[in-house]
Design an enzyme around this catalytic site. Structure first.
Site, PDB file in Angstrom:
ATOM      1  N   ASN A 140       0.503  12.121   4.362  1.00 20.32           N
ATOM      2  CA  ASN A 140      -0.001  11.426   5.540  1.00 20.32           C
ATOM      3  C   ASN A 140       0.614  12.013   6.790  1.00 20.32           C
ATOM      4  OD1 ASN A 140      -1.873   9.429   6.145  1.00 20.32           O
ATOM      5  ND2 ASN A 140      -0.840   7.917   4.850  1.00 20.32           N
ATOM      6  N   TYR A 165     -17.790  34.991  43.227  1.00 20.80           N
ATOM      7  CA  TYR A 165     -17.005  33.854  42.741  1.00 20.80           C
ATOM      8  C   TYR A 165     -15.904  34.275  41.777  1.00 20.80           C
ATOM      9  CZ  TYR A 165     -20.490  30.495  44.535  1.00 20.80           C
ATOM     10  OH  TYR A 165     -21.306  29.741  45.320  1.00 20.80           O
ATOM     11  N   TYR A 168       0.825  -1.204   0.000  1.00 15.16           N
ATOM     12  CA  TYR A 168       0.000   0.000   0.000  1.00 15.16           C
ATOM     13  C   TYR A 168       0.865   1.262   0.000  1.00 15.16           C
ATOM     14  CZ  TYR A 168      -3.229   3.669   1.307  1.00 15.16           C
ATOM     15  OH  TYR A 168      -3.952   4.831   1.317  1.00 15.16           O
ATOM     16  N   ARG A 190     -13.222  35.269  44.197  1.00 12.90           N
ATOM     17  CA  ARG A 190     -12.895  34.282  45.222  1.00 12.90           C
ATOM     18  C   ARG A 190     -12.454  32.946  44.642  1.00 12.90           C
ATOM     19  NH1 ARG A 190     -17.481  31.728  48.579  1.00 12.90           N
ATOM     20  NH2 ARG A 190     -18.599  33.508  47.735  1.00 12.90           N
TER      21      ARG A 190
END
Length: 510
Positions: free
Chosen positions: A195, A280, A53, A283
């Protein structure tokens, strides 16, 4: 420009970052015998005459079609031309240079069967400032980044276009100007160039490097916002974070403490402050930013492995003259890493925007409405927060994981793909959005600190404020805000905010 030595399989993250920033990679000469032996192995495999291949067969669904020896060179040229089918805008030059360096380091490991002269041409591109024009779209992140890498390979055989400096030239003209000639590809070479995961990996690394700068800048602006809001540094106490044990959280808490150390603003409200807990967004900075840091570091670990690996198919093993077909081209690790980076970038911008929203709201910050001395007559930072919100929302939409989306290709031969290119390509735009948010926070936090008349922040944060104020004065009355935003964003993107604070801050390499 800095010269970077590429030792295949052992390149550091610092070296990859340096190449992305403009360094010129040079292949370790010790790899020459390995490269030559790999090419010789392909010749020996061909001599046996059996179908292999990618060497003497068709590609993908056409792998069962045997190609006669007289057509092998044409086979390799055809795969390059037929696969150069990308679309969209050209990819950034810095990303494609990094892609070529990744390909160079992969091919030089001797598992791809590529001749020394083919590898030498890639190295010459990098040395002489030639960058193939590579359309950004067209890869699904499996069977390699075929279309993008084919556009690179096409220029090597004299087809397509190349950026040479600020000029966009035909490949033949660009090569000729620097004394190079197009290649005639040998057996396996077209497939070996196409590839691989180098396009996806380069985009992911670029996003990671810029996200690292974003993260460290956001630590600085987060600390400055805490000062502007007269927040407490108690949530950054090391005992809190030691109990939870997350490394990123511990590192961020420690960084925030150092950034705020010695602040007169903090000292001014240490006693008798009626507020028990901050929002938040102040904190929970160690918890949110620490989690982002851990994710970025995990992504960096994955991408460093990928960058030093070989993702070709088939792989050549010269010691036994075998060509083994596998799936190393499948970019699932890169897709996962890129998705993780996207999530971290999204959250860095999201919590920063909440800090901006807090600062412009007098009910939350105690500062003048929209950070202007004369609210009503002036709108101040009103629309800067709207812009930050728009950018954060756009990043939320882009943060959906790409890795969970697969679509079959090549007549169902390639039936599961990673979408790593999609996952990676969005990162630079997402970081740009988040960096603009951090730039807005820098402006807002500095403005908030300006209202603390007679008080100074820590020495390091005052240095950051001075860096900003050298380019952007305090906002007294409404003015054209775009230049201010661009200046602040430039300080963030360039790393000058980090440099100004003078501290070593946690990041992907710490």
């Amino acid at each position: 420009m800095t010269d970077i030595l590429l030792v295949p399989g052992k390149v550091t993250m610092a070296a990859w970052r340096a190449i992305y920033r403009g360094g010129v990679p040079h292949l370790d000469p010790a790899s020459a015998p390995i490269i030559a032996e790999s090419a010789a192995s392909v010749a020996r495999i061909l001599a046996r005459g059996a179908p292999v291949y990618g060497i003497n067969t068709g590609f993908g669904k056409l792998a069962s079609v045997k190609i006669e020896s007289g057509d092998l060179a044409r086979l390799q040229r055809n795969i390059v031309l037929s696969h150069a089918a990308g679309t969209g805008a050209p990819s950034p030059v810095a990303v494609i240079r990094l892609m070529m360096a990744l390909k160079l380091a992969s091919l030089a490991q001797g598992a791809s069967g590529v001749r020394p002269e083919t590898i030498a041409l890639i190295e010459a591109y990098l040395a002489k400032g030639l960058t193939p024009v590579v359309p950004a779209q067209g890869s699904v992140g499996a069977s390699g980044d075929l279309a993008p890498l084919a556009h690179m390979a096409a220029t090597m055989i004299g087809v397509g276009e190349i950026f040479s400096g600020n000029r966009r030239l035909s490949a033949e003209v660009a090569l000729g100007e620097v004394g190079l000639s197009p290649l005639v590809l040998g057996p396996k070479e077209g497939l070996a160039l196409l590839n691989g995961t180098q396009f996806s990996c380069a985009n992911a690394l670029a996003g990671l490097f810029d996200a690292d700068t974003l993260f460290q800048s956001a630590l600085v602006t987060g600390a400055l916002s805490t000062e502007a809001a007269r927040g407490t540094d108690a949530p950054f106490d090391p005992r809190i974070h030691a109990l939870r044990r997350h490394p990123g959280q511990i590192a961020v808490g420690e960084a925030l403490r150092r950034l705020m150390a010695g602040s007169a603003i903090r000292a001014s409200h240490r006693e008798d402050d009626p507020r028990v807990q901050d929002p938040y967004c102040l904190r929970c900075q160690p918890q949110v930013m620490g989690a982002a840091l851990d994710v970025l570091r995990q992504a960096a670990s994955t991408l460093l492995i990928e960058a030093n690996g070989v993702s070709d198919n088939p792989l050549i093993f010269p010691e036994t003259d075998e060509a083994l077909s596998g799936g190393n081209f499948h970019a699932e690790p890169v897709a996962f890493a890129a998705d993780m980076i996207a999530l971290a970038v999204c959250e860095i911008g999201s919590i920063a925007e909440r800090r901006v929203a807090m600062l412009v709201d007098p009910a939350l910050s105690g500062l003048p409405a929209f950070l202007t001395p004369k609210p009503g007559l002036n709108s101040g930072f009103m629309i800067l927060q709207v812009t930050a919100a728009a950018l954060v929302s756009e990043n939320k939409q882009r943060a959906y994981p790409a890795s969970v989306d697969s679509i079959p290709t090549s007549a169902n031969q390639e039936d599961h793909v990673s979408m790593a290119a999609h996952a990676s390509r969005r990162l630079l735009d997402m970081v740009a959005n988040a960096s603009a948010v951090i730039g807005i926070e820098l402006l807002a936090a500095a403005q908030g600190c300006d209202f603390a008349v007679g008080l100074k922040s820590s020495e390091v944060l005052e240095a950051v404020r001075a860096c900003l104020r050298a380019e952007v004065p305090m906002l007294q009355d409404d003015r054209h805000m775009y230049p201010d935003m661009e200046a602040a964003n430039g300080l963030v993107r360039s790393g000058r905010v980090i440099a100004a604070c003078g501290l070593e801050l946690p990041g992907i390499s710490a």
